[in-house]
Write an enzyme that holds these catalytic residues in place. Structure first.
Site, PDB file in Angstrom:
ATOM      1  N   GLY A 152       0.824  -1.198   0.000  1.00 35.21           N
ATOM      2  CA  GLY A 152       0.000   0.000   0.000  1.00 35.21           C
ATOM      3  C   GLY A 152       0.855   1.243   0.000  1.00 35.21           C
ATOM      4  N   ALA A 153       1.866   1.260   0.887  1.00 35.73           N
ATOM      5  CA  ALA A 153       2.802   2.376   0.994  1.00 35.73           C
ATOM      6  C   ALA A 153       4.009   1.871   1.767  1.00 35.73           C
ATOM      7  CB  ALA A 153       2.159   3.569   1.697  1.00 35.73           C
ATOM      8  N   MET A 154       5.074   2.681   1.815  1.00 38.03           N
ATOM      9  CA  MET A 154       6.304   2.268   2.494  1.00 38.03           C
ATOM     10  C   MET A 154       6.934   3.459   3.185  1.00 38.03           C
ATOM     11  SD  MET A 154       8.338  -0.071   3.375  1.00 38.03           S
ATOM     12  CE  MET A 154       9.758   0.228   4.431  1.00 38.03           C
ATOM     13  N   GLU A 155       7.312   3.240   4.453  1.00 36.10           N
ATOM     14  CA  GLU A 155       7.740   4.300   5.358  1.00 36.10           C
ATOM     15  C   GLU A 155       9.200   4.693   5.214  1.00 36.10           C
ATOM     16  OE1 GLU A 155       8.021   0.383   7.829  1.00 36.10           O
ATOM     17  OE2 GLU A 155       6.690   1.227   6.313  1.00 36.10           O
ATOM     18  N   GLU A 188       2.094   5.738   7.648  1.00 35.75           N
ATOM     19  CA  GLU A 188       3.508   5.850   7.243  1.00 35.75           C
ATOM     20  C   GLU A 188       4.218   6.941   8.036  1.00 35.75           C
ATOM     21  OE1 GLU A 188       4.393   3.371   5.567  1.00 35.75           O
ATOM     22  OE2 GLU A 188       2.324   2.807   5.118  1.00 35.75           O
TER      23      GLU A 188
END
Length: 843
Positions: A262-265, A299
């Site tokens: 979904g997303a990456m921090e 995130e």
């Protein structure tokens, strides 16, 4: 002792990386060089680090050329030293090359078509968990923290972005531009990020000294405002909550056309799927908007909890993700209190309950050895169960004391690595409560309790046992330390008790209705005896908090799945909710109605539809089809949900006809139809399974002006439950027109079709090798999640045989849970289908 094949030797540790990468976007290749400053901790004749899918051109240690060997199965690079190294410092220099892959991991290609119809390429990264080694040789384990100085050599017209702000850029003799970025803080390799491509960037917003931008493909500037506003609010929320300034130097939020997660921090360079960052609030639903805010805040929460303080090894990734899940809900609830985020978190927690009710569930934390083990940690037990346990702890301790414990933990371990117990100890140090003992009972034991409430005179008797869908999963003698909040409705007396034994007694102040798990944040289910259940009538329901009504319905449906109650009992309960006005409660009702709908055969289905229409119709009539002036978003979403239930499960002819008209109007002019009603109309029309509507949805997908519309119409194709359209959808998912980040979920949704899902599953089995080579590895087990809905005995045997011959190593535990849930569903069909039909006929 035999060395661990998945853990690097501790003879040396990196301190600093000076990395230069030069991607060739059209050729899908890259070259690079890295200079690594090491601290040598023990005398050694070799250095061992990670590398995968890289060509090593040269290697030198302290200026001396060295021979290297690459172990591809273990993804290790061994450097043979010309002379032993003693404790002290050393420098490794490696020149290498690689391929920009299409598997959305490491350093990979993302593509989009520009306004001129030309295909354009972006080079981007996704390193978590163990894919940084595919971008450059490194010590690719989370406790090998180091400073990264990154330079990207790119074509002059391209944008280049990394974790730190750009320091300077210079043209080289070959005409390319070398962009150097500021040093990062000491961080793990999985947080390194680099993005290169023909991209656009919004003007920076100064958030109390931190510049923030959104990066996107050209032409989507109008979709950035909503996400930016949420991100600014989120960053300020976290700085207040943590009591620590943001640890990076800037924040870029980057919307990518291709992204497996979904997303990456990544510190300062957070990457997203487009649909989770870019959005038009005028044409999107409340759920669309909430997902965007949730993911952005999730995130951002990681910038401290995960980036600043990091787990020592991947067994601790659950805490990173669980805490970010908890914080995303808290931050979103602060940003948009009208969304009642903590109330609707109960729907997500229910998904964790489903898995945790199986014998094949796992402990929240477990041993992780290989990269495949680490990939298997990213599931609902890590995110939703973990987040729910932290919410339960926060509610038991109190928000302020919990926050103070988190602040102490982050200050104590800044820039370092920790074990899970370090967090419990920090909170315990601040609060004085037995936090480690309490949380260890939840983290190291699988499952969760069923708390049974009964009366003994004026005492409430609470008994705990493990809840499970089957005999194998329940009643094994496990007990937990369970914080239980109790409310007596008659006197409004409240109790908080900590169950530590199998049975606990609580003296009651009155003889009225009693709500166990008041406030609804405990991670357990509740079963009332007949006396207590009879005291919760319609009058009492109106006095309950929304979350308590939600839990009453959700616990009842769980009891049906477990064989403790029948579908008829569930329907009798929800008949009492005909006056319900809250979205979350109707969402819980819909889950059970959907389950009943899958169980009845075609002969009894009209009877169930009529029963559903009798329940839902009055609620929609009260609310009306038109949005009232000043109406809040949850009411609009409720209208959409009621329309969808009535038009699909209720088969209500007038509702279906109106949805067909809304669908037609919305296709012609999206602004003419309320987004919630348009989304509901698409769902109803899809359920009709007609080819002319399918073709319209396909064209709408191709012409979509927002990422949310593209996803909505793409997934709608999967809901057309006609044999020829099911086949078309599976074929389409394998085409180049569908992004590989989305295709597995389209196929999975098609398998979930009530009547012809088995055909989609048959087609996937025939193309299994192609699916595994084409789609990202982390999506394979998610793609087959829907086989649990194929609940005929023959399908159970067929599926088990297939996966015995075609295992999914990176999702072995999750696959076992899917197959067990399929068996549970088949047993439920055998038990309930005929009984439900008979009950419907008697009514």
């Amino acid at each position: 002792m035999t060395p661990d094949p998945y853990r690097l030797p501790r003879t040396a540790a990196p301190v600093r990386y000076d990395l230069e990468l030069a991607p060739e976007l059209d050729a899908a290749t890259f070259t690079g060089r890295v200079r690594i400053e090491l601290s040598v901790l023990e005398p050694t004749r070799e250095l061992v680090l990670n590398a995968a899918e890289l060509g090593i051109e040269s290697c030198a240690v302290n200026g001396q050329p060295c021979a290297v060997s690459l172990d591809e199965p273990l993804e290790r690079l061994t450097i043979a030293l010309p002379a032993p190294l003693g404790p002290g410092t050393a420098t490794v220099e490696i020149v290498f090359n690689g391929t920009l892959n299409d598997k959305l991991r490491g350093f990979y290609r993302s593509t989009f078509t520009d306004d001129s119809g030309v295909s354009r390429v972006i080079a981007t990264t996704q390193m978590q968990s163990t894919d940084c080694r595919r971008a450059f040789p490194c010590w690719d384990e989370p406790d090998f923290k180091a400073v990264f100085s990154i330079t990207l050599v790119v074509e002059p017209e391209l944008v280049a972005i990394s974790n730190g702000p750009e320091l300077h850029a210079e043209l080289r003799a070959d005409g390319r531009r070398a962009v150097r970025f500021a040093d990062t803080m000491p961080m793990s390799t999985y947080l390194v990020a680099m993005v290169v491509g023909p991209l656009s960037i919004t003007p920076a917003v100064d958030v109390d000294g931190t510049p923030m931008r959104i990066v996107h493909v050209p032409g989507k500037e109008a979709l950035t405002e909503f996400g930016m506003d949420a991100a600014v609010a989120g960053l300020r929320f976290f700085e207040r909550f943590y009591g620590i300034d943001y640890p990076g130097k800037k924040i870029d939020l980057i919307a990518l056309p291709d992204f497996a997660a979904g997303a990456m921090e990544n510190l300062g360079c957070i990457t997203f799927r487009e649909s989770l960052l870019l959005i038009d609030p005028e044409t999107s639903t409340q759920a669309d908007q909430q997902r965007v805010v949730d993911v952005i805040t999730h995130e951002l929460a990681h910038m401290w909890f995960g980036d600043l303080v990091t787990m020592k090894w991947w067994n601790g990734i659950w805490l990173n993700e669980a805490f970010a899940t908890f914080m995303e809900v808290d931050a979103t609830d602060t940003y948009r209190p009208d969304w009642k985020r903590w109330t609707n978190f109960a729907l997500e927690r229910a998904v964790a309950f489903e898995v945790d009710s199986l014998a094949s569930t796992r402990t929240v934390e477990f041993e992780v050895r290989s990269p495949q083990d680490a990939e298997g940690m990213f599931d609902v037990l890590t995110y939703q169960k973990g987040g729910a346990l932290l919410r339960m702890l926060q509610q038991y301790l109190g928000p302020d004391r919990f926050r103070d414990g988190i602040r102490h933990y982050l200050s104590l371990h800044a820039y370092a690595n920790t074990e899970t117990s370090d967090l419990w100890d920090a909170i315990e140090h601040v609060t004085g409560d037995p936090v480690r003992r309490l949380m260890d009972s939840w983290i190291w034991q699988p499952g969760f309790p069923l708390v049974t409430a009964s009366l003994d005179g004026t005492n409430l008797v609470l008994q705990q046992e493990r809840f499970g869908y089957t005999d194998e999963a329940r009643g094994d003698g496990t007990t937990w330390l369970v914080p239980v909040h109790i409310r007596e409705l008659g006197t409004d007396t409240r109790h908080t008790v900590l169950l530590s034994e199998a049975t606990t007694r609580v003296a009651l102040a009155g003889q009225g209705a009693v709500i166990v798990n008041s406030g609804g944040h405990g991670y357990f289910r509740v079963a009332y005896d007949d006396t207590l259940r009879s005291r919760i009538g319609r009058a009492e329901l109106t006095r309950l908090e929304t979350i308590d009504r939600f839990n009453l319905i959700a616990d009842t449906w769980a009891a049906v799945v477990a064989g403790r109650l029948h579908c008829a009992d569930f329907l009798a309960l929800v008949d009492g909710f005909v006056d319900e006005t809250d979205l979350a409660v109707w969402q819980a009702i819909e889950v059970g109605l959907r389950g009943c709908d899958r169980l009845v055969d075609d002969a009894a289905r009209p009877l169930l539809a009529a029963r559903i229409a009798d329940l839902v119709g009055p609620a929609l009539q009260r609310l009306g089809w038109d949005r009232a002036p000043g109406e809040d978003q949850l009411q609009s979403q409720l209208r959409g949900l009621l329309v969808q239930i009535l038009g699909t499960r209720g088969a209500h002819a007038a509702t279906v006809d109106r949805c067909v008209q809304l669908f037609t109007d919305g296709i012609a002019s999206p602004a003419a139809v309320d987004p919630e009603l348009f989304a509901a109309a698409i769902a109803v029309v899809s359920s009709l399974g007609q080819s002319q509507h399918y073709d319209i949805c396909l064209q709408a997908f191709r012409a979509a002006s927002t990422p949310q519309d593209a996803v909505r119409f793409l997934y709608a194709l999967a809901d057309f439950d006609a044999p020829e359209l099911v086949a078309r959808t599976v074929e389409f998912a394998f085409s180049d027109e569908v992004k590989t980040q989305n295709a597995p979920f389209v196929i999975g949704r098609t398998i979930a079709n009530r009547v012809h899902g088995h055909r989609a599953w048959s087609m996937l089995r025939e193309r299994w090798a192609e699916a595994n080579s084409r789609f990202p590895t982390n999506t394979i087990v998610r793609m087959v999640d829907a086989v649990k809905t194929l609940d005929r005995a023959a399908a159970v045997q067929e599926t088990a045989a297939f996966f015995a011959a075609h295992p999914i190593p990176q999702g072995a535990k999750t696959l076992a849970q899917i197959l067990e849930r399929q068996r549970v569903n088949a047993a439920m069909r055998e038990r309930e289908s005929g009984a439900l039909a008979a009950a419907l006929q008697r009514r």
